[in-house]
Design a protein around this motif. Structure first.
Motif, short mmCIF file in Angstrom:
data_model
loop_
_atom_site.label_atom_id
_atom_site.label_comp_id
_atom_site.label_asym_id
_atom_site.label_seq_id
_atom_site.Cartn_x
_atom_site.Cartn_y
_atom_site.Cartn_z
N UNK A 33 0.76 -0.98 0.09
CA UNK A 33 -0.02 0.03 0.11
C UNK A 33 0.86 1.36 0.01
N UNK A 34 1.97 1.24 0.77
CA UNK A 34 2.71 2.40 0.85
C UNK A 34 3.19 2.90 -0.35
N UNK A 35 4.28 1.95 -0.93
CA UNK A 35 4.68 2.23 -2.33
C UNK A 35 3.69 2.70 -3.31
N UNK A 36 2.62 2.04 -3.27
CA UNK A 36 1.48 2.28 -4.30
C UNK A 36 0.86 3.79 -4.02
N UNK A 37 1.00 4.08 -2.69
CA UNK A 37 0.48 5.57 -2.30
C UNK A 37 1.59 6.63 -2.88
N UNK A 38 2.73 6.21 -2.62
CA UNK A 38 3.69 7.21 -3.13
C UNK A 38 3.80 7.36 -4.65
N UNK A 39 3.51 6.07 -5.44
CA UNK A 39 3.72 6.03 -6.77
C UNK A 39 2.65 6.87 -7.08
N UNK A 40 1.45 6.73 -6.71
CA UNK A 40 0.24 7.47 -7.19
C UNK A 40 0.26 8.99 -7.04
#
Length: 295
Positions: free
Chosen positions: A124-131
């Protein structure tokens, strides 16, 4: 015609009884929700409501349909479902079509990479930062782009395409078709069942999905109807629920309760999928079975 014996009749009786019980357990919760949505909220809170409304009313639906946020959320959900289904099925099918070609170099590598993503994700955290870096926060496209490619659907598409007669492709190439013409003019018209099946699966998933909007969207005008429903369910009182609804809500007739409005919202959100389902049901078995016969 072979006449059934006593054991066969007993088996049929037990089988049909079990099927009837199973059907009842599946249908009753939906029916009970419908009954509560058509009953006065204060009467429903007294309990004992089962198969028929005791105090029939459309007040719950009037309150829901007078909420401007509901229609805005429904519009977001419809736009997301239609555009998301179209783009997801198109992108997934194009990838599957390419991976179904024997002459594609490195297709085994691409398949392995794709399958790995089915079981392992960045979190979730990498996806959050990526988006966030892509600037998709509080953006309609954050509801579509992250789930645009489905590896599972791609495998089903690929298996189906591999089962098509090679003569179709050979005759199309003799007529001067390139790969795009081959896909849109030859493969697409004969792939109706698998396209219809996976389109409905994708549409249902997009219609019911609420997590991405809850994480990546803070603007209430961009929230889908499922998040609208979730906010209603989390409301503990009528005043709290009405404060989250639009200014056009009619509160003169206070015969509703949070529970009755919740049940009504569930019905309104669920009915569109139920209405669409029978029209595509005939494609289910044919589409899924065709896509699973050959690997």
């Amino acid at each position: 015609m072979v006449k059934k014996g006593g054991a066969d009749k007993l088996f049929d009786l037990v089988l049909y009884t079990l099927l009837a019980i199973l059907a009842f357990t599946a249908i009753y919760p939906f029916w009970n929700t419908l009954v509560m949505s058509l009953n006065e909220g204060k009467d429903t809170s007294m309990g004992g409501l089962s198969f028929w409304p005791r105090a029939f009313t459309f007040t719950n639906y009037e309150v829901i349909f007078s909420d401007e946020r509901f229609f805005r959320a429904m519009g977001i959900t419809i736009a997301r479902t239609v555009s998301g289904t179209f783009l997801s099925v198109l992108v997934t099918a194009l990838m599957a079509f390419a991976l179904a070609k024997k002459e594609l170099k490195g297709k085994r590598f691409f398949m392995i990479i794709g399958i790995i993503t089915m079981y392992f994700q960045g979190g979730l955290i990498p996806s959050y930062l990526w988006l966030r870096e892509l600037g998709l926060f509080d953006n309609f496209w954050v509801l579509i782009i992250p789930g645009m490619l489905s590896i599972w659907n791609m495998i089903v598409f690929r298996t189906f395409f591999q089962g098509l007669p090679e003569e179709l492709e050979e005759s199309a190439k003799l007529d001067g078709c390139n790969y795009y013409s081959l896909f849109f003019r030859i493969v697409l018209p004969v792939s109706g069942p698998v396209f219809a099946t996976l389109s409905l699966f994708t549409a249902v998933g997009l219609w019911n999905e609420w997590f991405n909007a809850g994480i990546y969207i803070n603007n209430p005008d961009l929230l889908p109807v499922q998040n609208y429903l979730m906010n209603m369910i989390n409301s503990s009182s009528t005043a709290e629920m009405l404060s989250q609804m639009g200014s056009g809500v009619n509160v003169v007739t206070q015969t509703f309760t949070p529970k009755s409005l919740q049940m009504t919202a569930v019905m309104v959100v669920t009915l569109p999928i139920i209405v669409v389902y029978p029209f595509l049901q005939k494609y289910f078995v044919k589409g899924v079975m065709i896509g699973s016969l050959k690997e």
